[in-house]
Design a protein around this motif. Structure first.
Motif, mmCIF file in Angstrom:
data_model
loop_
_atom_site.group_PDB
_atom_site.id
_atom_site.type_symbol
_atom_site.label_atom_id
_atom_site.label_comp_id
_atom_site.label_asym_id
_atom_site.label_seq_id
_atom_site.Cartn_x
_atom_site.Cartn_y
_atom_site.Cartn_z
ATOM 1 N N ILE A 278 0.989 -1.206 -0.022
ATOM 2 C CA ILE A 278 -0.116 0.014 0.147
ATOM 3 C C ILE A 278 0.919 1.259 -0.088
ATOM 4 O O ILE A 278 1.778 1.481 0.930
ATOM 5 C CB ILE A 278 -0.835 -0.075 1.390
ATOM 6 C CG1 ILE A 278 -1.530 -1.312 1.495
ATOM 7 C CG2 ILE A 278 -1.892 1.355 1.244
ATOM 8 C CD1 ILE A 278 -2.476 -1.501 2.644
ATOM 9 N N CYS A 279 0.928 1.880 -1.023
ATOM 10 C CA CYS A 279 1.770 3.265 -1.282
ATOM 11 C C CYS A 279 1.061 4.350 -0.514
ATOM 12 O O CYS A 279 0.097 4.847 -0.778
ATOM 13 C CB CYS A 279 2.071 3.441 -2.658
ATOM 14 S SG CYS A 279 3.290 4.686 -2.930
ATOM 15 N N LEU A 280 1.867 4.626 0.713
ATOM 16 C CA LEU A 280 1.412 5.693 1.337
ATOM 17 C C LEU A 280 1.949 7.279 0.957
ATOM 18 O O LEU A 280 1.346 8.399 1.105
ATOM 19 C CB LEU A 280 1.825 5.654 2.726
ATOM 20 C CG LEU A 280 1.650 4.377 3.596
ATOM 21 C CD1 LEU A 280 2.107 4.027 4.935
ATOM 22 C CD2 LEU A 280 -0.100 4.377 3.459
ATOM 23 N N GLU A 281 3.204 7.223 0.421
ATOM 24 C CA GLU A 281 3.874 8.367 -0.173
ATOM 25 C C GLU A 281 4.793 7.976 -1.305
ATOM 26 O O GLU A 281 5.428 6.824 -1.278
ATOM 27 C CB GLU A 281 4.745 9.207 1.081
ATOM 28 C CG GLU A 281 3.770 9.712 2.011
ATOM 29 C CD GLU A 281 3.401 11.033 1.853
ATOM 30 O OE1 GLU A 281 3.466 11.504 0.569
ATOM 31 O OE2 GLU A 281 2.177 11.451 2.497
ATOM 32 N N GLY A 282 5.147 8.962 -2.232
ATOM 33 C CA GLY A 282 6.018 8.839 -3.230
ATOM 34 C C GLY A 282 5.673 7.819 -4.452
ATOM 35 O O GLY A 282 4.356 7.381 -4.694
ATOM 36 N N GLU A 283 6.461 7.660 -5.307
ATOM 37 C CA GLU A 283 6.322 6.697 -6.245
ATOM 38 C C GLU A 283 7.459 5.752 -6.489
ATOM 39 O O GLU A 283 8.657 6.128 -6.235
ATOM 40 C CB GLU A 283 6.513 7.559 -7.858
ATOM 41 C CG GLU A 283 5.285 8.477 -8.090
ATOM 42 C CD GLU A 283 5.367 9.218 -9.279
ATOM 43 O OE1 GLU A 283 5.965 8.654 -10.117
ATOM 44 O OE2 GLU A 283 4.687 10.506 -9.195
ATOM 45 N N LEU A 284 7.400 4.536 -7.071
ATOM 46 C CA LEU A 284 8.287 3.522 -7.157
ATOM 47 C C LEU A 284 7.901 2.530 -8.276
ATOM 48 O O LEU A 284 6.725 2.562 -8.780
ATOM 49 C CB LEU A 284 8.386 2.800 -5.727
ATOM 50 C CG LEU A 284 7.222 1.859 -5.240
ATOM 51 C CD1 LEU A 284 7.851 0.680 -4.577
ATOM 52 C CD2 LEU A 284 6.217 2.669 -4.644
ATOM 53 N N THR A 285 8.987 1.696 -8.508
ATOM 54 C CA THR A 285 8.569 0.509 -9.503
ATOM 55 C C THR A 285 8.422 -0.833 -8.627
ATOM 56 O O THR A 285 9.604 -0.794 -7.730
ATOM 57 C CB THR A 285 9.556 0.534 -10.847
ATOM 58 O OG1 THR A 285 10.713 0.547 -10.439
ATOM 59 C CG2 THR A 285 9.039 1.648 -11.664
ATOM 60 N N ILE A 286 8.096 -1.808 -8.961
ATOM 61 C CA ILE A 286 8.167 -3.148 -8.308
ATOM 62 C C ILE A 286 8.882 -3.677 -9.614
ATOM 63 O O ILE A 286 8.183 -4.063 -10.468
ATOM 64 C CB ILE A 286 7.096 -3.803 -8.093
ATOM 65 C CG1 ILE A 286 6.358 -3.174 -6.826
ATOM 66 C CG2 ILE A 286 7.305 -5.395 -7.657
ATOM 67 C CD1 ILE A 286 4.956 -3.585 -6.232
ATOM 68 N N ASP A 287 10.198 -4.060 -9.389
ATOM 69 C CA ASP A 287 11.043 -4.735 -10.534
ATOM 70 C C ASP A 287 11.218 -6.432 -10.220
ATOM 71 O O ASP A 287 11.797 -6.744 -9.278
ATOM 72 C CB ASP A 287 12.335 -4.264 -10.633
ATOM 73 C CG ASP A 287 12.349 -2.666 -10.698
ATOM 74 O OD1 ASP A 287 11.336 -2.183 -11.482
ATOM 75 O OD2 ASP A 287 13.263 -1.909 -10.076
ATOM 76 N N PHE A 288 10.850 -6.997 -11.408
ATOM 77 C CA PHE A 288 10.920 -8.521 -11.305
ATOM 78 C C PHE A 288 11.631 -9.226 -12.398
ATOM 79 O O PHE A 288 11.762 -8.245 -13.290
ATOM 80 C CB PHE A 288 9.422 -9.164 -10.866
ATOM 81 C CG PHE A 288 8.557 -8.823 -12.010
ATOM 82 C CD1 PHE A 288 7.878 -9.552 -12.813
ATOM 83 C CD2 PHE A 288 7.765 -7.750 -11.860
ATOM 84 C CE1 PHE A 288 6.985 -9.373 -13.625
ATOM 85 C CE2 PHE A 288 6.869 -7.161 -12.766
ATOM 86 C CZ PHE A 288 6.287 -8.274 -13.744
ATOM 87 N N GLU A 289 11.718 -10.453 -12.582
ATOM 88 C CA GLU A 289 12.508 -10.729 -13.677
ATOM 89 C C GLU A 289 11.885 -10.546 -15.054
ATOM 90 O O GLU A 289 12.553 -10.187 -16.201
ATOM 91 C CB GLU A 289 12.546 -12.601 -13.464
ATOM 92 C CG GLU A 289 13.465 -12.906 -14.466
ATOM 93 C CD GLU A 289 13.608 -14.901 -14.240
ATOM 94 O OE1 GLU A 289 14.240 -15.355 -15.020
ATOM 95 O OE2 GLU A 289 13.007 -15.121 -13.179
#
Length: 326
Positions: A278-289
């Motif tokens: 659950i993203c509360l703040e900011g931005e990201l990527t979830i990187d997988f194979e």
């Protein structure tokens, strides 16, 4: 069979008599023509409200359908053995523009006996709180059932309830049986068992658009209420940069708080469970194979159990997450 990937779902918007606008103003979610939005259901296995995938090749499939096909690869073998095709958690955002009703939830035993359903243990993470905003958490002091009834019938319920002022970052755990209510001016992320069984104790004599008061469940609630008082109603914790801090661990879920400003590897091979972010703040990527999935504030993502190793990569901002698994 194509490989699983981090799953997003269509948000379900619920207008409520006490709902507000923070889902739009703070989380950037558009609830269309609804007058307000009291709750969003982000991931749900509740019948008639089962979540539907919104991203990737599985878009349009329901969560229940996916569990039927992928079983332990999606939720983890131990989770599938315990719950079958019913997803065990319900993830919500709740915006209280007015005080919610004073309520309590039955435990598994009582809920199964009365409703053929799971009980409802839950937790709140306070995402935003107006100055002076409060929550009801249990009682000021330990009571007997008889003492409670005496106060209730005398119209003195509010005198015996415990109210706590809250701020952003506060964590509150509510085992089934604890009387509770979200007060006006609070936006929370809620993690709970898959159950929609609620006993309403008091609702401030509010009336709906037709002039009717909402139903109370005075007698049903009596057997569900836990009258004991813990040392503290708030969960004390200290967040750590680029590390997870466990804030709740119970029979139904474990929740960690993560604050990130650099890439972090996650490996849940030993847990044999899905993971929810659950993203509360900011931005990201979830990187997988096989690729990556972008995530921003207000997003909720389910990482299947089959993705044992993956990376959380902040994108030009500090990131704060709740990490939930069984």
């Amino acid at each position: 069979m194509e490989k699983l990937y981090p799953l997003k779902f269509k948000t379900q918007y619920m207008d409520k008599i006490w709902g507000g606008q923070k889902v739009r103003t703070h989380l950037g979610k558009d609830f269309g023509k609804l007058p307000n939005c009291g709750e969003t259901w982000e991931i749900s296995g509740v019948q008639d409200h089962v979540s539907v995938v919104s991203n990737g090749f599985l878009a349009g499939n329901s969560l229940e359908e996916l569990i039927e096909v992928y079983m332990g690869d999606l939720v983890g073998d131990k989770v599938y053995e315990r719950f079958g095709v019913e997803f065990p958690l319900l993830i919500k955002f709740i915006d209280a523009n007015d005080d919610l009703s004073i309520q309590v939830h039955p435990d598994d035993e009582l809920s199964k006996k009365r409703h053929q359903a799971f009980g409802k243990t839950e937790m709140w993470y306070v995402m935003q709180a107006d100055q002076g905003a409060k929550l009801n958490l249990g009682f000021k002091e330990e009571l007997t059932k008889e003492q409670y009834l005496e106060k209730f019938e005398a119209g003195q319920l509010m005198d015996i309830l415990n109210f706590e002022e809250v701020k952003e970052g506060d964590v509150l755990f509510m085992p089934a049986g604890r009387v509770h209510a979200i007060g006006r001016g609070v936006l929370v992320a809620e993690i709970q068992q898959t159950s929609d069984v609620t006993y309403r104790i008091y609702d401030y004599e509010r009336k709906d658009a037709e002039g009717n008061e909402r139903e109370l469940h005075t007698e049903l609630a009596l057997d569900a209420i836990d009258f004991t008082v813990p040392e503290s109603y708030k969960t004390e914790y200290e967040a750590k940069q680029n590390d997870s801090v466990e804030v709740v661990k119970c029979d139904y879920f474990t929740t960690n708080v993560l604050e990130l400003n650099q890439k972090l590897e996650r490996d849940f091979h030993q847990e044999d469970s899905f993971v929810i972010y659950i993203c509360l703040e900011g931005e990201l990527t979830i990187d997988f194979e096989e690729g990556s999935e972008s995530v921003k504030k207000g997003d909720t993502v389910l990482v299947p159990a089959a993705l044992e190793q993956f990376f959380l990569s902040p994108q030009n901002s500090d990131v704060k997450l709740l990490e939930v698994h069984l």
